[in-house]
Scaffold this motif. Sequence first.
Motif, PDB file in Angstrom:
ATOM      1  N   ILE A   1      33.606  42.487  25.014  1.00 17.67           N
ATOM      2  CA  ILE A   1      34.377  42.955  26.177  1.00 17.67           C
ATOM      3  C   ILE A   1      34.753  41.789  27.077  1.00 17.67           C
ATOM      4  O   ILE A   1      35.905  41.650  27.507  1.00 17.67           O
ATOM      5  CB  ILE A   1      33.566  44.023  26.949  1.00 17.67           C
ATOM      6  CG1 ILE A   1      33.433  45.296  26.115  1.00 17.67           C
ATOM      7  CG2 ILE A   1      34.219  44.316  28.294  1.00 17.67           C
ATOM      8  CD1 ILE A   1      32.520  46.339  26.731  1.00 17.67           C
TER       9      ILE A   1
ATOM     10  N   ASP B   1      37.532  39.695  25.479  1.00 19.00           N
ATOM     11  CA  ASP B   1      38.848  40.336  25.510  1.00 19.00           C
ATOM     12  C   ASP B   1      39.435  40.339  26.922  1.00 19.00           C
ATOM     13  O   ASP B   1      40.653  40.162  27.094  1.00 19.00           O
ATOM     14  CB  ASP B   1      38.742  41.765  24.986  1.00 19.00           C
ATOM     15  CG  ASP B   1      38.540  41.824  23.478  1.00 19.00           C
ATOM     16  OD1 ASP B   1      38.637  40.754  22.841  1.00 19.00           O
ATOM     17  OD2 ASP B   1      38.282  42.916  22.942  1.00 19.00           O
ATOM     18  N   VAL B   2      38.592  40.542  27.928  1.00 19.61           N
ATOM     19  CA  VAL B   2      39.087  40.524  29.309  1.00 19.61           C
ATOM     20  C   VAL B   2      39.565  39.124  29.677  1.00 19.61           C
ATOM     21  O   VAL B   2      40.617  38.949  30.312  1.00 19.61           O
ATOM     22  CB  VAL B   2      37.990  41.000  30.279  1.00 19.61           C
ATOM     23  CG1 VAL B   2      38.447  40.805  31.732  1.00 19.61           C
ATOM     24  CG2 VAL B   2      37.658  42.476  30.036  1.00 19.61           C
ATOM     25  N   ARG B   3      38.828  38.102  29.260  1.00 17.16           N
ATOM     26  CA  ARG B   3      39.258  36.726  29.532  1.00 17.16           C
ATOM     27  C   ARG B   3      40.591  36.427  28.837  1.00 17.16           C
ATOM     28  O   ARG B   3      41.485  35.799  29.410  1.00 17.16           O
ATOM     29  CB  ARG B   3      38.180  35.742  29.067  1.00 17.16           C
ATOM     30  CG  ARG B   3      38.515  34.286  29.437  1.00 17.16           C
ATOM     31  CD  ARG B   3      37.446  33.321  28.955  1.00 17.16           C
ATOM     32  NE  ARG B   3      36.161  33.587  29.584  1.00 17.16           N
ATOM     33  CZ  ARG B   3      35.095  34.082  28.958  1.00 17.16           C
ATOM     34  NH1 ARG B   3      35.173  34.393  27.660  1.00 17.16           N
ATOM     35  NH2 ARG B   3      33.974  34.288  29.594  1.00 17.16           N
TER      36      ARG B   3
ATOM     37  N   LEU C   1      42.845  38.626  28.071  1.00 11.92           N
ATOM     38  CA  LEU C   1      43.867  39.389  28.798  1.00 11.92           C
ATOM     39  C   LEU C   1      44.392  38.594  29.983  1.00 11.92           C
ATOM     40  O   LEU C   1      45.612  38.488  30.192  1.00 11.92           O
ATOM     41  CB  LEU C   1      43.278  40.716  29.264  1.00 11.92           C
ATOM     42  CG  LEU C   1      44.086  41.490  30.320  1.00 11.92           C
ATOM     43  CD1 LEU C   1      45.363  42.053  29.709  1.00 11.92           C
ATOM     44  CD2 LEU C   1      43.239  42.600  30.942  1.00 11.92           C
TER      45      LEU C   1
ATOM     46  N   VAL D   1      35.444  35.023  33.707  1.00  8.27           N
ATOM     47  CA  VAL D   1      34.970  36.356  33.346  1.00  8.27           C
ATOM     48  C   VAL D   1      33.603  36.157  32.711  1.00  8.27           C
ATOM     49  O   VAL D   1      33.496  35.587  31.622  1.00  8.27           O
ATOM     50  CB  VAL D   1      35.931  37.066  32.355  1.00  8.27           C
ATOM     51  CG1 VAL D   1      35.417  38.475  32.059  1.00  8.27           C
ATOM     52  CG2 VAL D   1      37.344  37.123  32.901  1.00  8.27           C
TER      53      VAL D   1
ATOM     54  N   VAL E   1      35.105  39.561  37.342  1.00  9.74           N
ATOM     55  CA  VAL E   1      36.427  39.011  37.023  1.00  9.74           C
ATOM     56  C   VAL E   1      36.895  38.223  38.238  1.00  9.74           C
ATOM     57  O   VAL E   1      36.939  38.750  39.354  1.00  9.74           O
ATOM     58  CB  VAL E   1      37.434  40.126  36.691  1.00  9.74           C
ATOM     59  CG1 VAL E   1      38.822  39.548  36.485  1.00  9.74           C
ATOM     60  CG2 VAL E   1      36.977  40.907  35.470  1.00  9.74           C
TER      61      VAL E   1
ATOM     62  N   VAL F   1      45.893  45.037  36.021  1.00  3.71           N
ATOM     63  CA  VAL F   1      44.783  44.298  35.412  1.00  3.71           C
ATOM     64  C   VAL F   1      43.539  45.169  35.310  1.00  3.71           C
ATOM     65  O   VAL F   1      42.862  45.211  34.269  1.00  3.71           O
ATOM     66  CB  VAL F   1      44.504  43.022  36.221  1.00  3.71           C
ATOM     67  CG1 VAL F   1      43.192  42.378  35.771  1.00  3.71           C
ATOM     68  CG2 VAL F   1      45.643  42.024  36.075  1.00  3.71           C
ATOM     69  N   MET F   2      43.216  45.892  36.363  1.00  2.00           N
ATOM     70  CA  MET F   2      42.001  46.713  36.360  1.00  2.00           C
ATOM     71  C   MET F   2      42.104  47.854  35.351  1.00  2.00           C
ATOM     72  O   MET F   2      41.125  48.165  34.652  1.00  2.00           O
ATOM     73  CB  MET F   2      41.736  47.246  37.773  1.00  2.00           C
ATOM     74  CG  MET F   2      41.386  46.158  38.780  1.00  2.00           C
ATOM     75  SD  MET F   2      41.037  46.791  40.426  1.00  2.00           S
ATOM     76  CE  MET F   2      39.510  47.674  40.148  1.00  2.00           C
TER      77      MET F   2
ATOM     78  N   SER G   1      43.835  47.770  32.626  1.00  2.44           N
ATOM     79  CA  SER G   1      43.721  47.134  31.305  1.00  2.44           C
ATOM     80  C   SER G   1      42.270  46.822  30.975  1.00  2.44           C
ATOM     81  O   SER G   1      41.834  46.970  29.819  1.00  2.44           O
ATOM     82  CB  SER G   1      44.561  45.856  31.268  1.00  2.44           C
ATOM     83  OG  SER G   1      45.931  46.128  31.493  1.00  2.44           O
ATOM     84  N   ILE G   2      41.489  46.409  31.962  1.00  2.00           N
ATOM     85  CA  ILE G   2      40.074  46.119  31.728  1.00  2.00           C
ATOM     86  C   ILE G   2      39.325  47.401  31.360  1.00  2.00           C
ATOM     87  O   ILE G   2      38.480  47.411  30.445  1.00  2.00           O
ATOM     88  CB  ILE G   2      39.468  45.443  32.975  1.00  2.00           C
ATOM     89  CG1 ILE G   2      40.072  44.050  33.169  1.00  2.00           C
ATOM     90  CG2 ILE G   2      37.949  45.349  32.859  1.00  2.00           C
ATOM     91  CD1 ILE G   2      39.655  43.368  34.442  1.00  2.00           C
TER      92      ILE G   2
ATOM     93  N   ILE H   1      40.044  48.182  27.835  1.00  2.00           N
ATOM     94  CA  ILE H   1      39.295  47.313  26.918  1.00  2.00           C
ATOM     95  C   ILE H   1      37.867  47.834  26.756  1.00  2.00           C
ATOM     96  O   ILE H   1      37.322  47.889  25.644  1.00  2.00           O
ATOM     97  CB  ILE H   1      39.307  45.866  27.434  1.00  2.00           C
ATOM     98  CG1 ILE H   1      40.704  45.263  27.286  1.00  2.00           C
ATOM     99  CG2 ILE H   1      38.277  45.005  26.699  1.00  2.00           C
ATOM    100  CD1 ILE H   1      40.846  43.889  27.901  1.00  2.00           C
TER     101      ILE H   1
END
Length: 372
Positions: free
Chosen positions: A276, A279-281, A283, A298, A312, A331-332, A334-335, A338
């Motif tokens: 996770i 993937d967030v990084r 993104l 992240v 984040v 962004v939030m 999308s997180i 994920i």
Amino acid sequence: MEVLMNQLAPLAEALGVSAAVLEVAVLFSLGVIGHLFIRWSVRRLAGVADRTGTQWDDVAVYAISPPAEWVLWIVLIYASLGVGESFAGLRAQLLQVADTGLVVLLGWFIHRLAKGVEMELLAEHHGPRDSDQRATISATTRLVRICGWVLAALMVLQTLGVSISGILAFGGIGGIAVGFAAKDVLANFLGGLSIFLDRPFAIGDWIRSPDRQIEGVVEHIGWRVTRIRTFDLRPLYVPNSMFSTIALENPSRMKNRRIFETFGIRYDDVQQMDAIVADVRSLLQQHKAIDKARTLMVNFTTCGPSSLDFFVYAFTKTTDWVKFHGIKQEVMLSILAIIESHGAEVAFPTRTLVMAEPDPKLLEQRLPPEDL
């Protein structure tokens, strides 16, 4: 002048008027003609300046045009000082008028020149300027205009026979008394001067103070108070002296806006934490609205009471408040997507109560025989 009087003497005798009166009439007529000629010449000069590539000649024409039309009248006043003996009593007064007029025209020229320079420096063809640059240019040209008129006033007093040294000495003594009587006014004036020189904010900037309940958009910066429009659209008038004693923030001059949020997942999803975070990084690194030149982090940070937390930390390229919140929302969401895609869930405060098996011996001791 003697030559002119000699030439006009026969005509004055023929008309039956004084030669001095006729000479004054001639000088006045020449003044009117010269005034109209200078005005026509300046307009032609302005037309030529408009066709040139530079704009500074327009500034010069703007500064010269009205004063130049009146300089001729000052010259005529000086010329009339030699008019016949019948006007001898007016010569001293005419000399003072001419000297005063010349000084006033000089102050007017400096005023218009400074104003023209300000308009040229702030013109659109020079490109957009920062708010602090605009404030500096306006403050500097305003100070030049004030100094020009102060010097002109002192020179006028000198021509009228007033002792400048006495005025300056009296001003020094009177300044002490005025300083004690009007220290708040002087403090606000000096505070306004420091704002123009230090440029902590300018008109249109959003400012706020963590020390006081001051927050809003600057509408006007005066020599005594600054008017701020709060976000509920009420005007707030702040004395300029206050800005020298409080901490002040200027969010309008920020270069980025920060996203700093913490997310928590369940302890049951500890195996998915590494994927996770990665993937967030990824993104954030691929998002077009995120500034990659700024710090981007992240990381898994905390084992909380009911969640495993990762934070984040990133900066957006825009500083616009509305656009920033739209990017942050994207962004939030999308997180959260994920987290869901890895089969994990966002944790919420929970408590697990574990019940131990009861000991039969303790039950026999505590329960009465009829209940067994």
